[in-house]
Design a protein around this motif. Sequence first.
Motif: not given
Length: 277
Positions: A15-16, A23-24, A26-29, A45-48
């Motif tokens: 799990g991440k 991860i967040v 490095r995500m696309p804006q 998923l639940f974090g974002l």
Amino acid sequence: MSNKNIAPFVKWAGGKRQLLERIVERMPQRYVNYFEPFIGGGAVLFGLQPKNALINDINESLINTYKVIANSPKQFIECVKEIDSKIGEDGKTYYYSLREHYNDKLMKDEFDIELAALFVFINKHCFNGLYRVNGKGLFNVPYNNSKRESIDEESIMVVSDYLKNVTIMSGDFEVACQGAGKGDFVFLDSPYAPLNPTSFESYTKEGFDIESHKRLAKVFDKLTDRGCYCMLTNHNTDFINSLYGNKGYKIDIVSVKRMINSDASKRTGEEVIICNY
């Protein structure tokens, strides 16, 4: 603002949660739709909490649980509470009797509310929350001696409200990616490649072998050609680097703790976060 009560309802190997911040960042804006073909415990998923999301996993029992929580949360909660209430003094005997019942339902393809409740109970009361099956596809992880409650009712209800607007699929990762197009974000947290190249362990009876990893790398390339933003995480191994290196992808190496390894000296390691943007 994301709802802090929306959190994973199972513990999942690989799990991440601990990598979420990295991860967040490095995500696309900006992106259009969110795709996660290997949902597992859903930490990202639940974090974002993206608005337009599609999730998928090959593990039918896991996906059945997502669907049950989305569609029948109150019945699910009642079923889990009833199971929890009967644990009694001899938790070990009770756990193994429920594990046998769970496997019996799996063999009969009874993907229902009771199976979802059993899935979560077993996850919370098995060793390290590990989902492992034998060659027949039967769950075989031992008891962890816990008598803890299996769920947080308030969290289940808010998770249910969120999941009602998520597309939930069960099947092959490539099929789950078919609808991804330009501007969509695809997060690929596939089963780990082995640290030891001679051993591939499976968490479903279908497994995820070397050829699966090679096929995933081709899907990553295809999604890149379509204009998707793609991010992939895995162990930092020569095998993974051979699949994604020399293609112009950005590969970042990050340190992680591996809590499931029984050897404490091997509980730290490296993972890669690979992005095509």
